[in-house]
Structure formats: C-alpha cells, structure tokens
Design a protein around this motif. Structure first.
Motif, mmCIF file in Angstrom:
data_model
loop_
_atom_site.group_PDB
_atom_site.id
_atom_site.type_symbol
_atom_site.label_atom_id
_atom_site.label_comp_id
_atom_site.label_asym_id
_atom_site.label_seq_id
_atom_site.Cartn_x
_atom_site.Cartn_y
_atom_site.Cartn_z
ATOM 1 N N UNK A 114 -6.459 2.504 -7.078
ATOM 2 C CA UNK A 114 -6.052 3.984 -6.645
ATOM 3 C C UNK A 114 -7.276 4.581 -6.419
ATOM 4 N N UNK A 115 -7.368 5.400 -5.348
ATOM 5 C CA UNK A 115 -8.377 6.286 -5.111
ATOM 6 C C UNK A 115 -7.878 7.549 -4.249
ATOM 7 N N UNK A 135 -7.617 -2.202 4.951
ATOM 8 C CA UNK A 135 -8.176 -1.207 5.460
ATOM 9 C C UNK A 135 -8.779 -0.046 4.327
ATOM 10 N N UNK A 136 -7.932 -0.041 3.201
ATOM 11 C CA UNK A 136 -8.614 1.058 2.322
ATOM 12 C C UNK A 136 -9.300 0.479 1.128
ATOM 13 N N UNK A 137 -9.215 -0.792 0.804
ATOM 14 C CA UNK A 137 -9.746 -1.258 -0.347
ATOM 15 C C UNK A 137 -10.792 -2.576 -0.291
ATOM 16 N N UNK A 177 0.875 -1.147 -0.137
ATOM 17 C CA UNK A 177 -0.136 -0.018 -0.016
ATOM 18 C C UNK A 177 0.782 1.454 -0.071
ATOM 19 N N UNK A 178 0.377 2.339 -1.026
ATOM 20 C CA UNK A 178 1.251 3.389 -1.142
ATOM 21 C C UNK A 178 0.229 4.484 -0.789
ATOM 22 N N UNK A 179 0.691 5.391 -0.123
ATOM 23 C CA UNK A 179 -0.194 6.806 0.209
ATOM 24 C C UNK A 179 0.728 7.956 -0.595
ATOM 25 N N UNK A 212 -4.579 6.911 -2.329
ATOM 26 C CA UNK A 212 -4.068 5.610 -1.902
ATOM 27 C C UNK A 212 -4.006 4.845 -2.918
ATOM 28 N N UNK A 213 -3.105 3.823 -3.074
ATOM 29 C CA UNK A 213 -2.688 2.943 -4.177
ATOM 30 C C UNK A 213 -2.324 1.493 -3.764
ATOM 31 N N UNK A 214 -2.727 0.577 -4.578
ATOM 32 C CA UNK A 214 -2.163 -0.588 -4.173
ATOM 33 C C UNK A 214 -1.168 -0.923 -5.317
#
Ligand code: CMP
Length: 136
Positions: free
Chosen positions: A38-39, A132-134, A8-10, A75-77
């Motif tokens: 990504x979002x 957590x994000x996706x 995970x990248x932010x 946020x990106x995978x």
C-alpha cells in the motif's frame, strides 16, 4: 478449489479527504483480504489518463481523470481467494445509489464519480493496474 488472486484497490480522493482510509482498510481486512502493498500518492492528470485509458472513449473520461488526480489516493494490492470478484462484491455497484446495503460504495460513496473506491475488473486489468503503481 483455491484461486488466490491479487487485485488493485484505490481509496479515491473523496474518501481520503474525509479520513476514511483506515476505516476502509479495516473493511478489507475484516473481509479476509490481505493488504500486500500500500502507498499514499497523488498522481498527475496525465498519469490518471494513462491509468484510465480503457475509458478514453467515454464521455466522463476527462472529469474522471481530473478527479482521480485532484487529491491524495491510497493504492493497495489486495490478495484473497477470487480477489477480483470478491472485491467487486464488497465495493458494490459503481453508482452508490444503486449499490447494495453493506457495500463500500453504499456506505461511503457520494456520487458515481466520488464513489470512494476503485477495484480491478478482470485478472488482466489487475496485472496492468498493479504494475502501473507498483512496478519497481
Ligand atoms: P471506477 O471503478 O474507478 O472506474 C471508472 C470510473 O468512472 C467509475 O469507477 C466511476 O467513478 C466513474 N464514472 C463516472 N461516470 C460514470 C458512468 N456513467 N458509468 C460508469 N462509470 C462512471
């Protein structure tokens, strides 16, 4: 041997605010990361507290959570062979002053708090952070 991983990248508020999101996404692409998801989101302080719960005993925890929830983030995978280590290398040291030349935090970071990018630090945390994000 291939070891494809997802991490995970932010892109943190300081970088989004300075319109660096596209430039930073291109840094990942140019370093052969695939951006799978990504979002752009803005999270609440309590969501930030949950995200950074591994740091809850640290003196900087409150400021860190205030900061991550202070503005929009991207946020990106990311996927690549050895993605977790490779992303940490690309980001450089947590403190931009200590980060090596050419790393994202050296190029874009302003301070240890406003260090422009976050990346998962282990395979276990990558799974937790991606969920957590996706998680649907
Ligand atoms: P990040 O990789 O997102 O993980 C936790 C964050 O805490 C880190 O980047 C820094 O931006 C922030 N931070 C603030 N102060 C410190 C500190 N003294 N040591 C490590 N991280 C810190």
């Amino acid at each position: 041997m291939s070891n494809i991983q997802q991490t995970l990248s932010i892109i943190k508020p300081d970088a989004v605010e300075r319109n660096l999101s596209e430039e930073i996404k291109n840094e990942f692409r140019n370093n052969n990361f695939d951006i799978l998801k990504e979002k752009k989101v803005k999270i609440s302080k309590s969501e930030a507290e949950k995200f950074y719960q591994v740091h809850q005993s640290k003196p900087f925890y409150n400021d860190l959570c205030e900061y991550l929830s202070s503005g929009p983030i991207v946020v990106m995978v990311l996927e690549k062979n050895d993605a977790i280590l490779e992303n940490r290398k690309l980001m450089g040291a947590t403190d931009p002053i200590k980060a090596e030349e050419g790393t994202l935090r050296k190029k874009y970071g302003i301070s240890i708090d406003k260090n422009s990018v976050h990346g998962s630090d282990s395979l276990d945390n990558a799974k937790i952070e991606i969920d957590f994000f996706f998680k649907d």
